[in-house]
Design a protein around this motif. Structure first.
Motif, mmCIF file in Angstrom:
data_model
loop_
_atom_site.group_PDB
_atom_site.id
_atom_site.type_symbol
_atom_site.label_atom_id
_atom_site.label_comp_id
_atom_site.label_asym_id
_atom_site.label_seq_id
_atom_site.Cartn_x
_atom_site.Cartn_y
_atom_site.Cartn_z
ATOM 1 N N UNK A 44 0.844 -1.203 0.000
ATOM 2 C CA UNK A 44 0.000 0.000 0.000
ATOM 3 C C UNK A 44 0.878 1.251 0.000
ATOM 4 N N UNK A 45 1.869 1.230 0.839
ATOM 5 C CA UNK A 45 2.752 2.370 1.056
ATOM 6 C C UNK A 45 3.559 2.676 -0.201
ATOM 7 N N UNK A 46 3.912 1.639 -0.928
ATOM 8 C CA UNK A 46 4.673 1.794 -2.156
ATOM 9 C C UNK A 46 3.872 2.571 -3.207
ATOM 10 N N UNK A 47 2.567 2.269 -3.261
ATOM 11 C CA UNK A 47 1.718 2.860 -4.299
ATOM 12 C C UNK A 47 1.075 4.174 -3.865
ATOM 13 N N UNK A 48 0.856 4.302 -2.565
ATOM 14 C CA UNK A 48 0.044 5.423 -2.101
ATOM 15 C C UNK A 48 0.868 6.400 -1.292
ATOM 16 N N UNK A 49 1.014 7.572 -1.823
ATOM 17 C CA UNK A 49 1.661 8.622 -1.059
ATOM 18 C C UNK A 49 0.680 9.100 0.013
ATOM 19 N N UNK A 50 1.181 9.477 1.145
ATOM 20 C CA UNK A 50 0.270 9.848 2.224
ATOM 21 C C UNK A 50 0.370 11.344 2.510
ATOM 22 N N UNK A 51 1.482 11.766 3.096
ATOM 23 C CA UNK A 51 1.608 13.167 3.493
ATOM 24 C C UNK A 51 1.638 14.057 2.245
ATOM 25 N N UNK A 52 0.733 15.018 2.210
ATOM 26 C CA UNK A 52 0.686 15.955 1.095
ATOM 27 C C UNK A 52 -0.222 15.518 -0.033
ATOM 28 N N UNK A 53 -0.674 14.257 -0.007
ATOM 29 C CA UNK A 53 -1.553 13.773 -1.066
ATOM 30 C C UNK A 53 -2.973 14.285 -0.831
ATOM 31 N N UNK A 54 -3.756 14.373 -1.916
ATOM 32 C CA UNK A 54 -5.142 14.852 -1.729
ATOM 33 C C UNK A 54 -5.978 13.846 -0.927
ATOM 34 N N UNK A 55 -5.549 12.598 -0.898
ATOM 35 C CA UNK A 55 -6.260 11.587 -0.100
ATOM 36 C C UNK A 55 -5.598 11.374 1.262
#
Length: 554
Positions: free
Chosen positions: A513-524
RNA sequence: GCACCCGUAGCUCAGUGGAUAGAGCACUGGUCUUCGGAACCAGGUGUCGUACGUUCGAAUCGUACCGGGUGUACCA
């Protein structure tokens, strides 16, 4: 959810069935049932037809977002994202609400050091106790061991030989930490054991000493010179046990010494002999085995009138029952005692029928080291528990710079490796693998937790849920939703390795999940932060079940 | 002799009636200018000890056998 399927079957075919939902491969959805395959035979119909009828009915149910027929007649079910959140946030059902447990494990002998088998039992037993407590039960931790007997006589003889006479004051010169004292007692044992083998005069003295020691208890002799030596060093052993349990950070057990359980057991033997449930045979008192059940005949009191382990074991059961009035009793021992315990349990249940179906024996295998050897005390290469911990700590120091975290990682590594094997078989203890920073290990999961916490610290938004998750978000939530089912299973089956397998799979799912999904700063960010938060909490909770600390950073 | 446990990839192990038998380690190649890379992706040539049987379906249940371990009256 399984009741939704049961209702559908009832409505369609007027059949009452027990439906079990299993977790299939992710591509098949969250749940799967083979109920149509089971019903097809009874209904004399094609399984796929039956399956599609049930699936049609389930599509109307609110419990499932999707129901599809697959393969020979499986029904694959998918739940909504909203339902998945609810599952992920659910706590396990309290399977043992109000049940009163006694769990007996560790069981070191006084006057001896703990070896790897004790270490395994101490850790496994502690985790089991945590799991069962978490399921709503009251748990009493107990331990049982010999503070009288030949091994003690050998020790005392060794001390007397060392001091050149009976002189308890000489004990003051012995090192003062509990571990040093225990090690000193061990060397006295070795001295006595060697003399017992090689010197017939010494052997006679030791055999006499054995009887004398029982006498200290019978007459409550605490003042004679030899008795002082005995009681002082016996207390040293108990202090050492406490220090050891503190070292590995487990709850302490209540210790039942053989000196106390033997008289209780002898009372039971006397009573049961009169009732004819125990028999005299060749001068001994025996419990007659039942050949049709493959139970051995075993001696409870020897022809010399001395209680055997059988009698002492009955004594512990009776004392634990009197002290705690347990509903359930779990006993952990090495698997070499499997047949023996069957007889003791059979005898106990014959003497007290209300004990039937309340006692469980969990046998475990041997701890084996990297080269596959079984450490043997006879060969002098016995692995003491403390030595194993020391060598793991040394390895951890090479990898963890912050000294304040060394102990937490050391214990995490050891507890994890003992929890991850299905109980019963041998435990292969490879130190490199145990301390390894990648792979299915304790340190890996501690790191995984620290990393998740780090992300949470970095994010400044408010976490939020969302019911239109993307694929990688949903796969993480899906894995999280299995947690409470998994802990229920681990508790029901008394198997800690399910927890390890799950936590490791969870960490792998997160990494994807972490590889594909940016967290901090992402719109989600808000939605993803909610998932990271759940992930960290689930990891921490699972590790806490294993008695492992989940660090904020590492 | 009898009883119990074990036998799954090179190694260590999950899986005990369900879909193409899975993980870690090791090995090979690749990705990404790292929200903590202790990452991700790809790569398996396995007689699930052997043989029969039960079942729509068997690594899983039954029977027999082979191999390893343990236990089998005064040790614990």
């Amino acid at each position: 959810m399984n009741t939704a399927v049961q209702d559908a079957v009832k409505q369609l075919y007027d059949i009452d069935v027990e439906v079990v939902l299993t977790r299939p491969e992710p591509q098949f959805g969250e749940y799967s049932t083979n109920i149509a395959l089971q019903l097809a035979g009874r209904l004399q119909r094609n399984p796929r037809e039956v399956a599609s009828e049930i699936a049609e009915r389930l599509k109307q149910s609110e419990a499932f977002a999707q129901a599809e027929v697959a393969g020979p007649g499986f029904i694959n079910l998918r739940v909504s994202d909203q339902a998945l959140y609810a599952l992920a946030d659910a706590t396990a059902r309290p399977l043992n609400e109000g049940v009163n447990y006694v769990i007996e494990y560790s069981c070191p002998n006084a006057f001896k050091e703990l070896h790897t088998g004790h270490l395994y039992q101490t850790i496994f037993g502690d985790i089991l106790a945590r799991m069962i407590e978490r399921s709503g039960a009251t748990v009493h931790r107990t331990s049982f061991g010999g503070d009288v007997g030949l091994h003690v006589a050998k020790c005392l003889w060794g001390m007397v030989a060392e001091f050149g006479g009976i002189d308890a004051a000489r004990l003051d010169a012995v090192e003062s930490t509990p571990f040093e004292r225990a090690a000193w007692i061990s060397t006295m044992y070795v001295k006595g054991a060697a003399a017992y083998e090689n010197d017939s005069d010494a052997k006679a003295e030791i055999d006499q000493l054995n009887v004398t020691i029982y006498g200290f208890h019978a007459t409550n002799d605490r003042d004679s010179a030899l008795a002082k030596l005995y009681w002082t060093t016996r207390q040293w052993s108990f202090d050492y046990f406490d220090a050891f349990y503190d070292l590995v950070k487990v709850d302490h057990m209540r210790y039942y010494p053989e000196s106390a359980t033997a008289p209780t057991g002898m009372g039971v033997v006397k009573e049961q002999l009169a009732k004819g449930r125990l028999k005299e045979s060749d001068g001994a008192v025996v419990f007659e085995g039942d050949e049709s059940k493959h139970l051995h005949t075993r001696v409870f009191v020897t022809s010399k009138g001395l209680p055997t382990y059988e009698t002492k074991d009955i004594g512990v059961i009776w004392q634990e029952k009197a002290d705690y009035n347990f509903d359930k009793r779990i006993l952990i021992t090495g698997n070499d005692q499997f047949e023996y315990m069957r007889v003791v349990f059979a005898a106990a249940e014959t003497f007290r029928p209300e004990l039937a179906n309340t006692m469980t024996h969990l046998p475990h295998g041997t701890v084996r080291f990297g080269d596959g050897s079984k450490m043997s005390s006879r060969l002098g290469n016995v692995a003491r528990a403390a030595d194993v911990i020391d060598s793991v700590r040394e390895k951890v120091r090479e990898l963890v710079k912050d000294e304040s975290q060394v102990e937490s990682v050391t214990l995490g590594a050891i507890k994890y490796v003992f929890a991850k094997y299905r109980i019963g078989g041998d435990i292969s203890f490879d130190i490199e693998e145990t301390v390894s920073l990648n792979g299915n290990s304790g340190p890996y999961l501690q790191y995984a937790h620290a990393r998740a916490r780090s992300i949470m610290r970095k994010s400044t938004v408010e976490a939020a849920d969302d019911v239109t998750l993307d694929e990688s978000e949903r796969s993480l939530l899906r894995k999280l939703s299995e947690y409470s089912e998994m802990t229920e299973r681990a508790t029901r089956e008394l198997m800690t390795h399910h927890i390890c397998n799950y936590l490791y799979e969870l960490a792998q799912t997160f990494n994807r999940f972490y590889e594909k999904s940016h967290i901090v700063g992402d719109e989600r960010e808000a939605v993803r932060l909610g998932l990271v938060r759940r992930y960290a909490a689930t990891l921490a909770d699972g590790l806490s079940l294993l008695g492992i600390e989940a660090p904020e950073q590492l």
